[in-house]
Scaffold this motif. Structure first.
Motif, PDB file in Angstrom:
ATOM      1  N   ARG A   1       0.882  -1.179   0.000  1.00  0.00           N
ATOM      2  CA  ARG A   1       0.000   0.000   0.000  1.00  0.00           C
ATOM      3  C   ARG A   1       0.912   1.220   0.000  1.00  0.00           C
ATOM      4  NH1 ARG A   1      -1.775  -2.408   4.172  1.00  0.00           N
ATOM      5  NH2 ARG A   1      -1.417  -0.683   5.595  1.00  0.00           N
ATOM      6  N   PRO A   2       0.978   1.932  -1.143  1.00  0.00           N
ATOM      7  CA  PRO A   2       2.018   2.964  -1.269  1.00  0.00           C
ATOM      8  C   PRO A   2       1.655   4.312  -0.658  1.00  0.00           C
ATOM      9  CG  PRO A   2       0.871   2.730  -3.340  1.00  0.00           C
ATOM     10  CD  PRO A   2       0.258   1.709  -2.410  1.00  0.00           C
ATOM     11  N   ILE A   3       0.363   4.524  -0.341  1.00  0.00           N
ATOM     12  CA  ILE A   3      -0.028   5.790   0.296  1.00  0.00           C
ATOM     13  C   ILE A   3      -0.232   5.471   1.764  1.00  0.00           C
ATOM     14  CG2 ILE A   3      -1.672   7.689   0.347  1.00  0.00           C
ATOM     15  CD1 ILE A   3      -2.366   7.093  -2.531  1.00  0.00           C
ATOM     16  N   ARG A   4       0.635   6.015   2.592  1.00  0.00           N
ATOM     17  CA  ARG A   4       0.594   5.604   3.992  1.00  0.00           C
ATOM     18  C   ARG A   4       0.321   6.781   4.921  1.00  0.00           C
ATOM     19  NH1 ARG A   4       4.651   2.200   2.181  1.00  0.00           N
ATOM     20  NH2 ARG A   4       6.389   3.304   3.112  1.00  0.00           N
ATOM     21  N   GLY A   5      -0.673   6.583   5.806  1.00  0.00           N
ATOM     22  CA  GLY A   5      -1.015   7.603   6.790  1.00  0.00           C
ATOM     23  C   GLY A   5       0.067   7.702   7.855  1.00  0.00           C
ATOM     24  N   CYS A   6       0.035   8.847   8.566  1.00  0.00           N
ATOM     25  CA  CYS A   6       1.044   9.096   9.592  1.00  0.00           C
ATOM     26  C   CYS A   6       0.778   8.283  10.861  1.00  0.00           C
ATOM     27  CB  CYS A   6       1.076  10.584   9.935  1.00  0.00           C
ATOM     28  SG  CYS A   6      -0.446  11.153  10.753  1.00  0.00           S
TER      29      CYS A   6
ATOM     30  N   TYR B   1      -5.845  13.064  13.360  1.00  0.00           N
ATOM     31  CA  TYR B   1      -7.228  12.721  13.714  1.00  0.00           C
ATOM     32  C   TYR B   1      -7.799  11.657  12.768  1.00  0.00           C
ATOM     33  CZ  TYR B   1     -12.118  13.247  14.939  1.00  0.00           C
ATOM     34  OH  TYR B   1     -13.402  12.994  15.327  1.00  0.00           O
ATOM     35  N   GLN B   2      -7.595  11.867  11.439  1.00  0.00           N
ATOM     36  CA  GLN B   2      -8.165  10.928  10.466  1.00  0.00           C
ATOM     37  C   GLN B   2      -7.561   9.539  10.618  1.00  0.00           C
ATOM     38  OE1 GLN B   2      -7.601  14.112   9.872  1.00  0.00           O
ATOM     39  NE2 GLN B   2      -9.614  14.786   9.208  1.00  0.00           N
TER      40      GLN B   2
ATOM     41  N   SER C   1      -7.296   6.673   7.183  1.00  0.00           N
ATOM     42  CA  SER C   1      -5.911   7.006   6.832  1.00  0.00           C
ATOM     43  C   SER C   1      -5.758   7.404   5.366  1.00  0.00           C
ATOM     44  CB  SER C   1      -4.985   5.838   7.162  1.00  0.00           C
ATOM     45  OG  SER C   1      -5.350   4.713   6.393  1.00  0.00           O
ATOM     46  N   ASN C   2      -6.752   7.060   4.515  1.00  0.00           N
ATOM     47  CA  ASN C   2      -6.659   7.489   3.107  1.00  0.00           C
ATOM     48  C   ASN C   2      -6.719   9.012   2.984  1.00  0.00           C
ATOM     49  OD1 ASN C   2      -9.480   7.282   3.856  1.00  0.00           O
ATOM     50  ND2 ASN C   2      -9.974   7.623   1.707  1.00  0.00           N
ATOM     51  N   VAL C   3      -7.317   9.681   3.978  1.00  0.00           N
ATOM     52  CA  VAL C   3      -7.336  11.149   3.949  1.00  0.00           C
ATOM     53  C   VAL C   3      -6.505  11.713   5.106  1.00  0.00           C
ATOM     54  CG1 VAL C   3      -9.421  11.500   2.571  1.00  0.00           C
ATOM     55  CG2 VAL C   3      -9.652  11.103   5.031  1.00  0.00           C
TER      56      VAL C   3
ATOM     57  N   LEU D   1     -23.688  13.633  -4.688  1.00  0.00           N
ATOM     58  CA  LEU D   1     -22.341  13.912  -5.194  1.00  0.00           C
ATOM     59  C   LEU D   1     -21.344  13.353  -4.193  1.00  0.00           C
ATOM     60  CD1 LEU D   1     -21.331  15.451  -7.672  1.00  0.00           C
ATOM     61  CD2 LEU D   1     -21.402  17.542  -6.332  1.00  0.00           C
ATOM     62  N   GLN D   2     -20.623  12.328  -4.604  1.00  0.00           N
ATOM     63  CA  GLN D   2     -19.731  11.610  -3.677  1.00  0.00           C
ATOM     64  C   GLN D   2     -18.307  11.620  -4.248  1.00  0.00           C
ATOM     65  OE1 GLN D   2     -20.302   9.637  -0.691  1.00  0.00           O
ATOM     66  NE2 GLN D   2     -18.060   9.508  -0.779  1.00  0.00           N
ATOM     67  N   CYS D   3     -17.308  11.771  -3.393  1.00  0.00           N
ATOM     68  CA  CYS D   3     -15.916  11.676  -3.832  1.00  0.00           C
ATOM     69  C   CYS D   3     -15.300  10.387  -3.317  1.00  0.00           C
ATOM     70  CB  CYS D   3     -15.113  12.861  -3.301  1.00  0.00           C
ATOM     71  SG  CYS D   3     -15.707  14.447  -3.933  1.00  0.00           S
ATOM     72  N   SER D   4     -14.247   9.939  -3.993  1.00  0.00           N
ATOM     73  CA  SER D   4     -13.519   8.758  -3.522  1.00  0.00           C
ATOM     74  C   SER D   4     -12.041   9.016  -3.717  1.00  0.00           C
ATOM     75  CB  SER D   4     -13.955   7.513  -4.315  1.00  0.00           C
ATOM     76  OG  SER D   4     -13.442   6.338  -3.718  1.00  0.00           O
ATOM     77  N   TYR D   5     -11.259   8.778  -2.678  1.00  0.00           N
ATOM     78  CA  TYR D   5      -9.829   9.072  -2.776  1.00  0.00           C
ATOM     79  C   TYR D   5      -8.976   7.943  -2.205  1.00  0.00           C
ATOM     80  CZ  TYR D   5      -5.317  11.307  -2.365  1.00  0.00           C
ATOM     81  OH  TYR D   5      -3.979  11.585  -2.476  1.00  0.00           O
TER      82      TYR D   5
END
Ligand SMILES: [Zn+2]
Ligand SMILES: [Zn+2]
Length: 346
Positions: free
Chosen positions: A88-93, A97-98, A104-106, A284-288
């Motif tokens: 998983r290349p996008i890693r949360g800190c 809070y998130q 952790s995706n945001v 209207l929905q977003c996905s990240y």
């Protein structure tokens, strides 16, 4: 070892550079990369879009890949040498809070492999074990290399849309995320049409048809297709994966009253009247990005062939002539180049 790196803050500027083999930290595994994909964000780095100005250069790029663990740090317990893995290349800190509430995706301070530290276009990469997923024996490494983009589509469709059996779905944009979103939406029971623009007619729309989807070309037969497929009602769900400002305005024209628009591509700026959206009660929905569960689902869908990785992947290109792959990608002449990284082994 040789790695393909972004070396200057201009368009292009990819070069093979020399790097030391990393030593894994206590919580890391050293992974020997077998296959690595080219992603839209890698193309963004190639063209050096503003989102990547934070990069410290030179930096080896690439973040979607499959490899084999060759060495582990002393605290690693879940993986051992010989295990095939994806990252998983996008890693949360882990601390904001998130991250603390399981989003952790945001994350407010995420780091991305191949952007904030060296990536996968080289033989070895050191990765924290909690960012790895095991690859089942019956999934080929070349196919597992596209788990990461598949996880983005899995999140967009399964977590963030309401697609269910019998729903009429439009996926705007036949790029990598669009082709995967279409496949996941079909696996959810949706009846899917994929749209593209003129330059997509050479490679990308034909690939969507090869994957079994009906296609439509913006500016030509959008209105007729909508009338034919949805009895004039409009699509229940529209995914915008275009990364183009027209994606949202087109979605508004195509969705049915009471339907849903899911924004996946990062479309920049547009202006439009909002009242019709309100009066039609458009959701209207977003996905990240994606998280642990999205990766697990992506692996299972590739394994079950609900996502046809073999047809999706384009293995014509080489990291020894990466410009050819990047130029073809930017021109819409390919969708998902996957490189055999062993070509860089000394
Ligand atoms: Zn990617
Ligand atoms: Zn965080």
């Amino acid at each position: 070892m040789r790695g393909l790196a972004k070396v200057e803050r201009t368009a292009g500027a990819l070069e093979l550079i020399d790097r030391e083999r990393p030593t894994p930290a206590a919580d890391e595994a050293l992974v020997e990369v077998e296959y690595a994909g080219l992603c839209g964000s890698d193309a963004g780095i190639y063209e050096f879009e503003s989102a990547f100005e934070r990069m410290d250069l030179p930096n080896v790029i690439g973040h979607e890949y499959c490899g084999t663990v060759v060495e582990t740090g002393e605290d690693v317990t879940e993986f051992a040498a010989g295990d095939r893995v994806v990252e998983r290349p996008i890693r949360g800190c882990g601390e904001c809070y998130q991250c603390r509430i399981g989003e952790s995706n945001v994350c407010q301070d995420a780091v991305i492999t191949g952007v904030d530290h060296d990536g996968a276009y080289e033989r070895y990469i050191a990765v924290p074990e909690d960012a790895l997923h095991p690859v089942p024996d019956d999934v080929r490494s070349k196919h597992a290399a596209v788990v990461e983009p598949t996880s983005i589509a899995a999140r967009a469709v399964i977590e963030n849309s309401r697609v269910g059996p019998g729903d009429r779905v439009l996926v705007e944009g036949p790029g990598p995320i669009g082709q995967l979103t279409a496949q996941v939406a079909r696996a959810q029971g949706g009846d899917v049409v994929v749209s593209g623009v003129g330059p997509d007619t050479d490679y990308r729309l034909p690939l969507a048809r090869e994957l079994g989807f009906e296609t439509v070309t913006v500016g030509e037969d959008m209105a007729e297709k909508r009338a034919e497929v949805t009895d004039g009602v409009g699509y229940d769900i529209v995914f915008d994966t275009t990364g183009h400002p027209s994606g949202l305005t087109t979605a508004v024209e195509q969705v049915r009253k009471g339907g849903q628009i899911v924004l996946v591509g990062q479309t920049g700026e547009t202006t439009m009247p909002y009242s019709p959206l309100v009066r039609s009660e458009i959701d209207l929905q977003c996905s990240y990005a994606s998280m642990y569960e999205d990766f697990e689902r992506a692996l299972r869908m590739i394994r079950s062939r609900e996502v046809d990785a073999q047809t999706f992947i384009d293995d014509r290109f080489s990291l020894l002539d990466a410009d050819e792959a990047f130029d073809a990608f930017v021109d819409g002449q390919t969708v998902k180049p996957v490189f055999d990284v062993s070509e860089l082994y000394d």
